[in-house]
Write a protein that holds these residues in place. Sequence first.
Motif, PDB file in Angstrom:
ATOM      1  N   LEU A 215       0.689  -1.151   0.096  1.00 47.35           N
ATOM      2  CA  LEU A 215       0.073   0.019   0.110  1.00 47.35           C
ATOM      3  C   LEU A 215       0.878   1.348   0.017  1.00 47.35           C
ATOM      4  CD1 LEU A 215      -2.839   1.456  -0.070  1.00 47.35           C
ATOM      5  CD2 LEU A 215      -2.786   1.281   2.406  1.00 47.35           C
ATOM      6  N   TRP A 216       1.702   1.444   0.922  1.00 46.97           N
ATOM      7  CA  TRP A 216       2.606   2.659   1.024  1.00 46.97           C
ATOM      8  C   TRP A 216       3.139   2.816  -0.423  1.00 46.97           C
ATOM      9  CZ3 TRP A 216       7.673   3.698   0.854  1.00 46.97           C
ATOM     10  CH2 TRP A 216       8.549   2.866   1.126  1.00 46.97           C
ATOM     11  N   GLN A 217       3.752   1.874  -1.045  1.00 50.49           N
ATOM     12  CA  GLN A 217       4.370   1.858  -2.031  1.00 50.49           C
ATOM     13  C   GLN A 217       3.443   2.417  -3.169  1.00 50.49           C
ATOM     14  OE1 GLN A 217       4.518  -0.809  -0.225  1.00 50.49           O
ATOM     15  NE2 GLN A 217       6.444  -1.593   0.143  1.00 50.49           N
ATOM     16  N   LYS A 218       2.258   1.777  -3.234  1.00 49.37           N
ATOM     17  CA  LYS A 218       1.332   2.293  -4.248  1.00 49.37           C
ATOM     18  C   LYS A 218       0.932   4.000  -4.111  1.00 49.37           C
ATOM     19  CE  LYS A 218      -3.110   0.826  -6.419  1.00 49.37           C
ATOM     20  NZ  LYS A 218      -2.311   0.272  -7.649  1.00 49.37           N
ATOM     21  N   ILE A 219       0.832   4.038  -2.891  1.00 52.84           N
ATOM     22  CA  ILE A 219       0.551   5.559  -2.645  1.00 52.84           C
ATOM     23  C   ILE A 219       1.829   6.607  -3.057  1.00 52.84           C
ATOM     24  CG2 ILE A 219       0.152   7.547  -0.667  1.00 52.84           C
ATOM     25  CD1 ILE A 219      -1.492   5.159   0.688  1.00 52.84           C
ATOM     26  N   ALA A 220       2.940   6.062  -2.776  1.00 58.21           N
ATOM     27  CA  ALA A 220       4.207   7.004  -3.056  1.00 58.21           C
ATOM     28  C   ALA A 220       4.360   6.946  -4.565  1.00 58.21           C
ATOM     29  CB  ALA A 220       5.444   6.210  -2.586  1.00 58.21           C
ATOM     30  N   ALA A 221       3.951   6.024  -5.389  1.00 63.73           N
ATOM     31  CA  ALA A 221       3.866   5.885  -6.832  1.00 63.73           C
ATOM     32  C   ALA A 221       3.042   6.999  -7.389  1.00 63.73           C
ATOM     33  CB  ALA A 221       3.676   4.370  -7.331  1.00 63.73           C
ATOM     34  N   LEU A 222       1.903   7.485  -6.775  1.00 60.45           N
ATOM     35  CA  LEU A 222       1.298   8.269  -7.311  1.00 60.45           C
ATOM     36  C   LEU A 222       1.912   9.690  -7.489  1.00 60.45           C
ATOM     37  CD1 LEU A 222      -1.837   8.066  -4.905  1.00 60.45           C
ATOM     38  CD2 LEU A 222      -1.685   7.208  -7.328  1.00 60.45           C
ATOM     39  N   GLN A 223       3.031   9.804  -6.773  1.00 59.19           N
ATOM     40  CA  GLN A 223       3.812  11.049  -6.737  1.00 59.19           C
ATOM     41  C   GLN A 223       2.980  12.449  -6.555  1.00 59.19           C
ATOM     42  OE1 GLN A 223       5.836  10.789 -10.573  1.00 59.19           O
ATOM     43  NE2 GLN A 223       7.719   9.716  -9.856  1.00 59.19           N
ATOM     44  N   VAL A 224       2.442  12.261  -5.409  1.00 59.15           N
ATOM     45  CA  VAL A 224       1.635  13.466  -4.921  1.00 59.15           C
ATOM     46  C   VAL A 224       2.384  13.910  -3.663  1.00 59.15           C
ATOM     47  CG1 VAL A 224      -0.430  12.840  -6.062  1.00 59.15           C
ATOM     48  CG2 VAL A 224      -0.272  12.277  -3.941  1.00 59.15           C
ATOM     49  N   PRO A 225       2.178  15.210  -3.335  1.00 60.67           N
ATOM     50  CA  PRO A 225       2.697  15.620  -1.633  1.00 60.67           C
ATOM     51  C   PRO A 225       2.004  14.753  -0.710  1.00 60.67           C
ATOM     52  CG  PRO A 225       1.808  17.525  -3.120  1.00 60.67           C
ATOM     53  CD  PRO A 225       1.497  16.190  -3.762  1.00 60.67           C
ATOM     54  N   VAL A 226       3.084  14.353   0.051  1.00 63.38           N
ATOM     55  CA  VAL A 226       2.414  13.552   1.468  1.00 63.38           C
ATOM     56  C   VAL A 226       3.017  14.273   2.669  1.00 63.38           C
ATOM     57  CG1 VAL A 226       2.709  11.392   2.719  1.00 63.38           C
ATOM     58  CG2 VAL A 226       2.798  11.306   0.013  1.00 63.38           C
ATOM     59  N   VAL A 227       2.135  14.857   3.360  1.00 70.57           N
ATOM     60  CA  VAL A 227       2.296  15.701   4.443  1.00 70.57           C
ATOM     61  C   VAL A 227       1.934  14.899   6.015  1.00 70.57           C
ATOM     62  CG1 VAL A 227       1.984  17.990   5.585  1.00 70.57           C
ATOM     63  CG2 VAL A 227       2.034  17.854   3.340  1.00 70.57           C
ATOM     64  N   ALA A 228       2.874  14.812   6.623  1.00 70.38           N
ATOM     65  CA  ALA A 228       2.516  14.384   8.031  1.00 70.38           C
ATOM     66  C   ALA A 228       2.560  15.144   9.117  1.00 70.38           C
ATOM     67  CB  ALA A 228       3.565  13.190   8.074  1.00 70.38           C
TER      68      ALA A 228
END
Length: 319
Positions: A215-228
């Motif tokens: 899952l996290w790899q699939k989200i990362a592949a979207l290449q959108v900003p990730v803010v935590a």
Amino acid sequence: MTGTAKVLAISGGVGGAKLALGLANELEPEALAVLVNTADDFRHLGLQICPDIDTLLYTLSGRSNRSLGWGLEGESWQVMKALEELGGETWFRLGDNDLATHLWRTARLAAGESLSSVTRGLAQRMGVKVGILPMSDDSVSTVVHSDEGDLAFQHYFVRRQCEPQVSGFSFRGIEQASPSSELLQLLDSGQVAAVVICPSNPFVSVDPVLQLPGLWQKIAALQVPVVAVSPILAGQAVKGPAAKMLGELGQEVSAEAVMRHYSTHYPGFIDTFVIDQSDAALADQVADLGVSVAVTDTLMKSLDDKRRLARFVLSRAGH
């Protein structure tokens, strides 16, 4: 990108729900989806209990009990009182109105509906227009490894009031679990424009979600900003056992330690890490972990606080 651009927020219970409420007040309903941890779900008194889903439902519908921090406002406890008189288990408090939610859910699941479908139905009936996506329709259960042995999460969290000293966590069933079909459809839709990791416990709220296979790899592949957003400020957790867990795992209780956990387990995933103004002195150390650091007041007491933080986070995500 097709359709409405969406922010995907990843949330656990109370802390995450606060920011989710802020985001829901700053975005149109169709522009927000909340991906919620289900690894603390469990079976109790014959009912399927989904604490983080219900916290989100109650918070976003304006029905949450703000004084307790969980459950429903104006709750009554006649069933628990009667159960206690019968000598039944009452360590996990279920109010009379809250029980209706669990009865409705359990019946629908028994009839063959998926958890995603049942959650969508509950949201509609509670007037919640934001999409709430369970992380999986498969069963995943958090196991707390402690000095008292392995404990089911709710037995550690509620029954033992987080007293046992933790040494680690595992998620039973996660290797066989899949992200929910609704979540996968969203990720494949081209609509997700940003991801927000709410200030939830990294070990037992965020990790179960991100550790679903692929899952996290699939989200990362979207290449959108990730803010935590850090759940630790000034060396303390606003709510829950995250600070206690960090210390017992031999880590410094700090926002930097949270980001170090994320960078170790999900390298390159997070683009921006939001820390509280009380931790401004840690900004350079956090930045050394390979992220952009944003400093603001992250304490959310009022709805205005939640909206203010939501606007800040959205601005860092390009919204």
